[in-house]
Design a protein around this motif. Structure first.
Motif, PDB file in Angstrom:
ATOM      1  N   GLN A  12      56.722  66.101 -68.758  1.00 56.26           N
ATOM      2  CA  GLN A  12      55.358  65.575 -68.775  1.00 56.26           C
ATOM      3  C   GLN A  12      54.520  66.313 -69.811  1.00 56.26           C
ATOM      4  OE1 GLN A  12      56.534  66.281 -65.274  1.00 56.26           O
ATOM      5  NE2 GLN A  12      57.325  64.199 -65.520  1.00 56.26           N
ATOM      6  N   GLU A  14      50.723  67.367 -70.241  1.00 50.76           N
ATOM      7  CA  GLU A  14      49.416  67.497 -69.584  1.00 50.76           C
ATOM      8  C   GLU A  14      48.368  67.838 -70.633  1.00 50.76           C
ATOM      9  OE1 GLU A  14      47.086  70.057 -66.103  1.00 50.76           O
ATOM     10  OE2 GLU A  14      49.260  70.234 -66.342  1.00 50.76           O
ATOM     11  N   GLU A 200      52.600  72.388 -78.848  1.00 52.37           N
ATOM     12  CA  GLU A 200      51.726  72.979 -77.835  1.00 52.37           C
ATOM     13  C   GLU A 200      50.786  74.002 -78.458  1.00 52.37           C
ATOM     14  OE1 GLU A 200      52.990  73.846 -73.601  1.00 52.37           O
ATOM     15  OE2 GLU A 200      52.817  75.892 -74.373  1.00 52.37           O
ATOM     16  N   SER A 216      50.007  70.783 -72.857  1.00 51.88           N
ATOM     17  CA  SER A 216      50.918  71.702 -72.186  1.00 51.88           C
ATOM     18  C   SER A 216      52.128  70.904 -71.719  1.00 51.88           C
ATOM     19  CB  SER A 216      50.219  72.362 -70.988  1.00 51.88           C
ATOM     20  OG  SER A 216      51.129  73.162 -70.257  1.00 51.88           O
ATOM     21  N   TRP A 217      53.331  71.409 -72.013  1.00 53.18           N
ATOM     22  CA  TRP A 217      54.562  70.753 -71.574  1.00 53.18           C
ATOM     23  C   TRP A 217      54.899  71.209 -70.164  1.00 53.18           C
ATOM     24  CZ3 TRP A 217      56.169  66.914 -74.528  1.00 53.18           C
ATOM     25  CH2 TRP A 217      55.881  66.941 -75.896  1.00 53.18           C
ATOM     26  N   GLN A 218      55.212  70.256 -69.294  1.00 51.11           N
ATOM     27  CA  GLN A 218      55.536  70.559 -67.912  1.00 51.11           C
ATOM     28  C   GLN A 218      56.854  69.898 -67.514  1.00 51.11           C
ATOM     29  OE1 GLN A 218      53.618  72.659 -66.238  1.00 51.11           O
ATOM     30  NE2 GLN A 218      51.997  72.741 -67.796  1.00 51.11           N
ATOM     31  N   ASN A 219      57.601  70.576 -66.645  1.00 50.31           N
ATOM     32  CA  ASN A 219      58.810  69.994 -66.025  1.00 50.31           C
ATOM     33  C   ASN A 219      59.817  69.475 -67.044  1.00 50.31           C
ATOM     34  OD1 ASN A 219      57.596  70.379 -63.415  1.00 50.31           O
ATOM     35  ND2 ASN A 219      56.409  68.513 -63.769  1.00 50.31           N
ATOM     36  N   GLN A 228      62.735  74.095 -68.550  1.00 48.52           N
ATOM     37  CA  GLN A 228      61.437  74.718 -68.745  1.00 48.52           C
ATOM     38  C   GLN A 228      61.562  76.192 -69.117  1.00 48.52           C
ATOM     39  OE1 GLN A 228      58.731  72.714 -68.564  1.00 48.52           O
ATOM     40  NE2 GLN A 228      57.270  74.299 -69.131  1.00 48.52           N
ATOM     41  N   GLN A 232      60.073  78.058 -72.400  1.00 45.32           N
ATOM     42  CA  GLN A 232      59.130  79.171 -72.339  1.00 45.32           C
ATOM     43  C   GLN A 232      59.637  80.380 -73.129  1.00 45.32           C
ATOM     44  OE1 GLN A 232      56.196  78.887 -71.318  1.00 45.32           O
ATOM     45  NE2 GLN A 232      56.232  77.118 -69.969  1.00 45.32           N
TER      46      GLN A 232
END
Length: 238
Positions: A12, A14, A200, A216-219, A228, A232
């Motif tokens: 996702q 965000e 990002e 922001s990159w999620q999941n 993830q 990171q």
């Protein structure tokens, strides 16, 4: 050269700040918004075009590799790769493998060696759960942000206008398809992660210098595996 696998990279996006990706409409209504965001023609929901992600991610990777001056501002081509050596050639080759080369190349041997484009970008629709939350709370999918320029002498506002943005907090579903051919995939996967991290760190869409488009990159997932932590751990400038 053989297709060995097609990996799915998903997650996702965000929005940390408001996002503006323009619709390109030349029609402006009196009292309306000057710069509308792109929306799906059936649902009228905003979305992020895959082409916007692809273009910005490729551009940032070319800047990081020091190739923008070599290419005179144009996307890295197969002809340019033929003039490079060492790490720059390796980086340029990987970028063209991932994103493709525009136009026909006169160097058919090198073009054949590089092969077809590995990455396919999908348009990013609003996350279903987020859209349902917006509808349930009678929120708006977009906001109108007023902007103007300041006359340096008089101190007054000139040329007022309204720009449409997708508000901070909105969530979009993201997906890439990554073709694995004869080469080992580890280095190309690392470049994909680096490209995502650069997006990002910088942003997407228009008016990034004014704070728009921070994400922001999620999941993040690679096929069915959590990706993830690998994301990171990426530090593009170390």
């Amino acid at each position: 050269m053989q297709l060995k696998n097609i990996n799915q990279i998903s997650g996702q996006i965000e929005l940390v700040t408001g996002l503006h990706i323009g619709a390109g409409s030349e029609e402006i209504h009196i009292g309306g918004i000057d710069n509308a965001v792109i929306k799906h023609p059936y649902t009228n929901q905003p979305y992020i075009p895959g082409s916007s992600l692809k273009g910005k991610m490729r551009s940032l990777l070319e800047w990081k590799a020091g190739l923008v001056g070599e290419s005179e501002g144009k996307p890295v081509s197969i002809e340019l790769i033929d003039t490079l050596s060492g790490d720059k050639k390796d980086q340029a080759t990987a970028i063209v493998q991932l994103f493709g080369a525009s136009g026909d190349s006169k160097n058919s041997e090198l073009a054949e060696e590089i092969g077809p484009t590995r990455l396919s970008f999908w348009d990013c629709s609003l996350n279903k759960e987020w859209a349902e939350k917006v509808d349930k709370n009678n929120w708006l999918y977009t906001e109108a942000k007023s902007e103007n320029t300041i006359n340096r002498i008089s101190g007054t506002a000139d040329s007022p206008r309204q720009t449409e943005r997708v508000p901070a907090g909105a969530i979009f579903d993201f997906k890439l398809a990554f073709k694995v051919l004869d080469e080992t995939e580890e280095e190309l996967l690392k470049m994909i992660l680096t490209g995502l991290k650069l997006l990002e760190m910088d942003g997407i869409g228009g008016s990034g210098s004014r704070g728009y488009g921070k994400i922001s990159w999620q999941n993040l997932r690679l096929n069915n595996d959590d990706w993830q932590a690998e994301y990171q751990a990426i530090e593009p400038f170390k």
